[in-house]
Enzyme design. Sequence first.
Site, PDB file in Angstrom:
ATOM      1  N   LYS A 117       0.827  -1.211   0.000  1.00 32.71           N
ATOM      2  CA  LYS A 117       0.000   0.000   0.000  1.00 32.71           C
ATOM      3  C   LYS A 117       0.861   1.260   0.000  1.00 32.71           C
ATOM      4  O   LYS A 117       0.625   2.187  -0.794  1.00 32.71           O
ATOM      5  CB  LYS A 117      -0.941   0.029   1.201  1.00 32.71           C
ATOM      6  CG  LYS A 117      -1.848   1.254   1.182  1.00 32.71           C
ATOM      7  CD  LYS A 117      -2.527   1.515   2.498  1.00 32.71           C
ATOM      8  CE  LYS A 117      -3.180   2.885   2.506  1.00 32.71           C
ATOM      9  NZ  LYS A 117      -3.761   3.241   3.809  1.00 32.71           N
TER      10      LYS A 117
ATOM     11  N   ASP B 173      -6.788   0.101   0.421  1.00 31.53           N
ATOM     12  CA  ASP B 173      -7.050  -0.008   1.854  1.00 31.53           C
ATOM     13  C   ASP B 173      -8.512  -0.391   2.017  1.00 31.53           C
ATOM     14  O   ASP B 173      -9.183  -0.735   1.037  1.00 31.53           O
ATOM     15  CB  ASP B 173      -6.717   1.303   2.579  1.00 31.53           C
ATOM     16  CG  ASP B 173      -7.553   2.478   2.075  1.00 31.53           C
ATOM     17  OD1 ASP B 173      -8.496   2.271   1.272  1.00 31.53           O
ATOM     18  OD2 ASP B 173      -7.284   3.615   2.489  1.00 31.53           O
TER      19      ASP B 173
END
Length: 357
Positions: free
Chosen positions: A262, A281
């Site tokens: 991420k 996310d």
Amino acid sequence: MKRPRPPSPPSISTAAKPPLSPPLTPILKQKLQRTGTPKWLPLKLTQTELTLPLTFPTGQTFRWKQTGPVQYSGSIGPHLVSLRQRPGDDTVSYCLHHSATNPKAAELALLDFLNAEISLAELWSNFEEKDPRFGDVARRLRGARVLRQDPLECLMQFLCSSNNNIARITKMVDFVSSLGLYLGEVEGFEFHQFPSLERLSRVSEDDLRKAGFGYRAKYITGTVSALQSKPGGGDEWLMSLRKLELQDAIAALCTLPGVGPKVAACVALFSLDQHSAIPVDTHVWQIATRYLVPDLAGAKLTLKLCSRVAEAFVSKYGEYAGWAQTLLFIAELPAQKALLQSSQSTIQLVKSAEKKK
């Protein structure tokens, strides 16, 4: 979709940096070239191409401050700049408060930072052809632009963001920023040039832990050390990732301490010209399961499913999928969600009235 990119701004000097920020040692407020009385100049971007509240306080950067009703200020290399939009005026204006070079170099650096060669109007039109629902969102949230930040600056910010909240991230980023050269003050906020790798290397893990970084301290010092060991230097290595394929750039970033998929995707999208990068996310996962991969609704988000979500966005929106994902993410933020719902209610009322005629 791309306008010709303006010439690259001059390289930022790696002049000696001041001692560590308070409470350890006071900042040295070194003099830079002043631009005289603040003067607002029009930027070659309309609000359709750049809407400040949809670009700066949306999680791309944590270094820019709101310094007016629709005004944001920040540093771009050695330049301290404010951007402003005024009611009834479709143009965006900028004010150069301080610069270590000259006004023209500052303007070029600002346009580069804003990814100004990419036309949002063309992108949104292209996305709407592929997904009519996207056009409905884009019309209400026009001007949400993806920034092109300095890679080191972007990387350090997102190392601070891991499992964290906005207020604490901002406090950490402010601490790191304060290690750099002081540029000036706007509406009570102090601004600094982002510190060099060499300056960051003089900050210990213990210094960062005392400043409240927790476990992130070891990742920041570890990443700084890893970057310094790169052939040619860490700045050059990070810049070279702009030339790689997305997956290669992500893989390279993930070799750094504390950088997972991420964080790597955020750095790739917001600083490395990797426009199809998709930071996944829980919020992006929810968007994807509602609109792109409904068959995965209720499943637990795993690394494998993160890849599938990213693939779904790219399959739908193409090489600039990261820009589409950014707008859809912004639309889910509480303030913007309320705006969308209000607009949708108005549309429904108008349609209802027309049916009764």
